[in-house]
Design a protein around this motif. Structure first.
Motif, PDB file in Angstrom:
ATOM      1  N   SER A 153      38.533  18.593  53.670  1.00 25.53           N
ATOM      2  CA  SER A 153      37.666  19.904  54.115  1.00 25.53           C
ATOM      3  C   SER A 153      37.410  20.967  53.123  1.00 25.53           C
ATOM      4  O   SER A 153      36.654  21.987  53.389  1.00 25.53           O
ATOM      5  CB  SER A 153      38.280  20.146  55.572  1.00 25.53           C
ATOM      6  OG  SER A 153      39.592  20.919  55.373  1.00 25.53           O
ATOM      7  N   ALA A 154      38.255  21.124  52.159  1.00 22.31           N
ATOM      8  CA  ALA A 154      38.102  21.970  51.126  1.00 22.31           C
ATOM      9  C   ALA A 154      36.680  21.851  50.245  1.00 22.31           C
ATOM     10  O   ALA A 154      36.168  22.745  49.738  1.00 22.31           O
ATOM     11  CB  ALA A 154      39.224  22.369  50.355  1.00 22.31           C
ATOM     12  N   VAL A 155      36.388  20.769  50.186  1.00 27.97           N
ATOM     13  CA  VAL A 155      35.104  20.519  49.534  1.00 27.97           C
ATOM     14  C   VAL A 155      33.681  21.098  50.336  1.00 27.97           C
ATOM     15  O   VAL A 155      33.473  20.586  51.343  1.00 27.97           O
ATOM     16  CB  VAL A 155      35.045  19.057  49.282  1.00 27.97           C
ATOM     17  CG1 VAL A 155      33.855  18.780  48.186  1.00 27.97           C
ATOM     18  CG2 VAL A 155      36.050  18.592  48.335  1.00 27.97           C
ATOM     19  N   PRO A 156      33.100  21.862  49.752  1.00 31.66           N
ATOM     20  CA  PRO A 156      31.779  22.268  50.223  1.00 31.66           C
ATOM     21  C   PRO A 156      30.952  20.785  50.678  1.00 31.66           C
ATOM     22  O   PRO A 156      30.881  20.003  49.695  1.00 31.66           O
ATOM     23  CB  PRO A 156      30.893  23.075  49.253  1.00 31.66           C
ATOM     24  CG  PRO A 156      31.876  23.443  48.422  1.00 31.66           C
ATOM     25  CD  PRO A 156      33.260  22.338  48.399  1.00 31.66           C
ATOM     26  N   GLY A 194      51.300  16.096  57.267  1.00 29.24           N
ATOM     27  CA  GLY A 194      51.030  17.127  58.115  1.00 29.24           C
ATOM     28  C   GLY A 194      49.751  17.498  57.953  1.00 29.24           C
ATOM     29  O   GLY A 194      49.542  18.786  58.237  1.00 29.24           O
ATOM     30  N   GLY A 195      48.649  16.790  57.701  1.00 28.27           N
ATOM     31  CA  GLY A 195      47.247  17.390  57.522  1.00 28.27           C
ATOM     32  C   GLY A 195      46.749  17.753  56.379  1.00 28.27           C
ATOM     33  O   GLY A 195      45.824  18.085  56.032  1.00 28.27           O
ATOM     34  N   GLY A 196      47.747  17.421  54.999  1.00 32.06           N
ATOM     35  CA  GLY A 196      47.331  18.004  53.756  1.00 32.06           C
ATOM     36  C   GLY A 196      46.014  16.977  53.231  1.00 32.06           C
ATOM     37  O   GLY A 196      45.438  17.529  52.405  1.00 32.06           O
ATOM     38  N   ILE A 197      46.031  15.844  53.723  1.00 33.73           N
ATOM     39  CA  ILE A 197      44.542  15.128  53.400  1.00 33.73           C
ATOM     40  C   ILE A 197      43.293  15.686  53.761  1.00 33.73           C
ATOM     41  O   ILE A 197      42.440  15.780  53.105  1.00 33.73           O
ATOM     42  CB  ILE A 197      44.961  13.614  53.525  1.00 33.73           C
ATOM     43  CG1 ILE A 197      46.126  13.070  53.004  1.00 33.73           C
ATOM     44  CG2 ILE A 197      43.497  13.037  53.156  1.00 33.73           C
ATOM     45  CD1 ILE A 197      46.713  11.689  53.419  1.00 33.73           C
ATOM     46  N   GLY A 198      43.569  16.035  55.100  1.00 37.45           N
ATOM     47  CA  GLY A 198      42.345  16.527  55.863  1.00 37.45           C
ATOM     48  C   GLY A 198      41.962  18.000  55.059  1.00 37.45           C
ATOM     49  O   GLY A 198      40.860  18.365  55.097  1.00 37.45           O
ATOM     50  N   TYR A 199      43.117  18.712  55.122  1.00 40.02           N
ATOM     51  CA  TYR A 199      43.021  19.981  54.334  1.00 40.02           C
ATOM     52  C   TYR A 199      42.244  19.857  52.810  1.00 40.02           C
ATOM     53  O   TYR A 199      41.180  20.548  52.658  1.00 40.02           O
ATOM     54  CB  TYR A 199      44.040  20.713  54.006  1.00 40.02           C
ATOM     55  CG  TYR A 199      44.054  22.171  53.439  1.00 40.02           C
ATOM     56  CD1 TYR A 199      43.706  23.262  54.209  1.00 40.02           C
ATOM     57  CD2 TYR A 199      44.267  22.248  52.194  1.00 40.02           C
ATOM     58  CE1 TYR A 199      43.620  24.357  53.882  1.00 40.02           C
ATOM     59  CE2 TYR A 199      44.028  23.588  51.550  1.00 40.02           C
ATOM     60  CZ  TYR A 199      43.722  24.408  52.343  1.00 40.02           C
ATOM     61  OH  TYR A 199      43.607  25.778  51.570  1.00 40.02           O
ATOM     62  N   ALA A 200      42.600  18.856  52.200  1.00 39.39           N
ATOM     63  CA  ALA A 200      41.847  18.565  50.830  1.00 39.39           C
ATOM     64  C   ALA A 200      40.428  18.243  50.884  1.00 39.39           C
ATOM     65  O   ALA A 200      39.794  18.785  50.232  1.00 39.39           O
ATOM     66  CB  ALA A 200      42.674  17.563  49.882  1.00 39.39           C
ATOM     67  N   TRP A 208      29.002   6.844  54.893  1.00 39.80           N
ATOM     68  CA  TRP A 208      30.104   6.831  55.586  1.00 39.80           C
ATOM     69  C   TRP A 208      30.880   8.051  55.953  1.00 39.80           C
ATOM     70  O   TRP A 208      30.920   8.919  55.251  1.00 39.80           O
ATOM     71  CB  TRP A 208      31.386   5.879  54.920  1.00 39.80           C
ATOM     72  CG  TRP A 208      31.133   4.374  54.814  1.00 39.80           C
ATOM     73  CD1 TRP A 208      29.941   3.702  55.533  1.00 39.80           C
ATOM     74  CD2 TRP A 208      32.014   3.499  54.454  1.00 39.80           C
ATOM     75  NE1 TRP A 208      30.053   2.192  55.180  1.00 39.80           N
ATOM     76  CE2 TRP A 208      31.209   1.904  54.597  1.00 39.80           C
ATOM     77  CE3 TRP A 208      33.167   3.252  53.885  1.00 39.80           C
ATOM     78  CZ2 TRP A 208      31.910   0.798  54.296  1.00 39.80           C
ATOM     79  CZ3 TRP A 208      33.837   2.059  53.590  1.00 39.80           C
ATOM     80  CH2 TRP A 208      32.944   1.006  53.972  1.00 39.80           C
ATOM     81  N   GLN A 209      31.567   7.772  57.222  1.00 43.09           N
ATOM     82  CA  GLN A 209      32.302   8.957  57.320  1.00 43.09           C
ATOM     83  C   GLN A 209      33.764   8.611  57.342  1.00 43.09           C
ATOM     84  O   GLN A 209      34.234   7.549  57.839  1.00 43.09           O
ATOM     85  CB  GLN A 209      32.093   9.743  58.615  1.00 43.09           C
ATOM     86  CG  GLN A 209      31.048  10.673  59.024  1.00 43.09           C
ATOM     87  CD  GLN A 209      31.017  11.676  59.619  1.00 43.09           C
ATOM     88  OE1 GLN A 209      31.601  11.771  60.649  1.00 43.09           O
ATOM     89  NE2 GLN A 209      30.412  12.825  59.491  1.00 43.09           N
ATOM     90  N   MET A 210      34.944   9.574  56.962  1.00 44.74           N
ATOM     91  CA  MET A 210      36.298   8.849  57.054  1.00 44.74           C
ATOM     92  C   MET A 210      36.983   9.869  57.822  1.00 44.74           C
ATOM     93  O   MET A 210      36.478  11.156  58.346  1.00 44.74           O
ATOM     94  CB  MET A 210      36.704   8.981  55.694  1.00 44.74           C
ATOM     95  CG  MET A 210      36.733  10.441  54.944  1.00 44.74           C
ATOM     96  SD  MET A 210      38.687  11.268  54.687  1.00 44.74           S
ATOM     97  CE  MET A 210      39.520   9.884  54.400  1.00 44.74           C
ATOM     98  N   VAL A 211      38.112   9.447  58.327  1.00 50.00           N
ATOM     99  CA  VAL A 211      38.985  10.053  59.323  1.00 50.00           C
ATOM    100  C   VAL A 211      40.346   9.675  58.609  1.00 50.00           C
ATOM    101  O   VAL A 211      40.751   8.806  57.757  1.00 50.00           O
ATOM    102  CB  VAL A 211      39.012   9.448  60.628  1.00 50.00           C
ATOM    103  CG1 VAL A 211      39.268   8.171  60.868  1.00 50.00           C
ATOM    104  CG2 VAL A 211      39.797  10.515  61.555  1.00 50.00           C
ATOM    105  N   THR A 212      41.432  10.703  58.656  1.00 53.76           N
ATOM    106  CA  THR A 212      42.694  10.585  58.410  1.00 53.76           C
ATOM    107  C   THR A 212      43.608  10.589  59.481  1.00 53.76           C
ATOM    108  O   THR A 212      43.482  10.889  60.638  1.00 53.76           O
ATOM    109  CB  THR A 212      43.225  11.858  57.629  1.00 53.76           C
ATOM    110  OG1 THR A 212      43.354  13.035  58.369  1.00 53.76           O
ATOM    111  CG2 THR A 212      42.435  12.010  56.406  1.00 53.76           C
ATOM    112  N   ALA A 227      35.315  13.333  59.014  1.00 58.35           N
ATOM    113  CA  ALA A 227      35.171  13.290  60.704  1.00 58.35           C
ATOM    114  C   ALA A 227      36.327  14.113  60.978  1.00 58.35           C
ATOM    115  O   ALA A 227      35.962  14.914  62.231  1.00 58.35           O
ATOM    116  CB  ALA A 227      35.002  12.087  60.947  1.00 58.35           C
ATOM    117  N   GLY A 228      37.457  14.031  60.495  1.00 58.95           N
ATOM    118  CA  GLY A 228      38.578  14.944  60.972  1.00 58.95           C
ATOM    119  C   GLY A 228      39.710  13.878  60.789  1.00 58.95           C
ATOM    120  O   GLY A 228      39.598  13.078  60.004  1.00 58.95           O
TER     121      GLY A 228
END
Length: 160
Positions: A40-43, A32-38, A22-26, A50-51
């Protein structure tokens, strides 16, 4: 018990997503984007993240996620109805398999008797399903936002 770091939480969520293919989106407001930041920080996160949509204002919630203006007017931005609409809108507008939405009052002001500072509504949507829940977090604006991110990063446990 040693608490997991935010990076560890995101990595565990990512591994779960990868296992499901699966892909996920926030859809984020108060974070303010903190979930996405966390995430996308994972290699390797591009395989499962997805974004995201950062929809701080009601206009952005309506225009990007198609949250009905009626919902915003009747229930407010911080409500189960808005969290559900945000999650469903993010899912529909992204092509992802899972969406997590957050909308809340991080403070230090903006709270009311019915909706106190620290109240956050979460929405989690996948397929034709959507669940919502709320939490009231204590502390400063930063603490509320961090606690919200951590809760969102554990949200997949609600459907496993």
């Amino acid at each position: 018990m040693v608490s997991q770091t935010r990076h560890d939480l995101a990595a565990v969520f990512g591994k779960w997503l990868q296992q499901k293919q699966w892909q996920m989106v926030t859809a984020e407001s108060c974070t303010g984007g903190g979930i996405g930041y966390a995430m996308s920080a994972v290699p390797g996160s591009s395989a499962w993240f997805a974004g995201g949509f950062i929809t701080y204002s009601n206009d952005m919630k309506h225009h990007l996620l198609h949250v009905p203006t009626f919902t915003l007017a009747k229930h407010g931005a911080v409500s189960a109805e808005t969290a559900e609409s945000m999650a469903r809108g993010a899912l529909a507008n992204s092509g992802a398999d899972l969406a997590i939405a957050v909308t809340g009052i991080a403070g230090p002001d903006g709270g009311t008797k019915d909706k106190p500072v620290g109240l956050v509504w979460f929405g989690l949507a996948w397929g034709n399903h959507c669940i919502t829940w709320s939490k009231i977090f204590e502390g400063s604006r930063t603490q509320v936002r961090k606690a919200t991110i951590d809760e969102a990063l554990r949200s997949f446990e609600k459907i496993t």
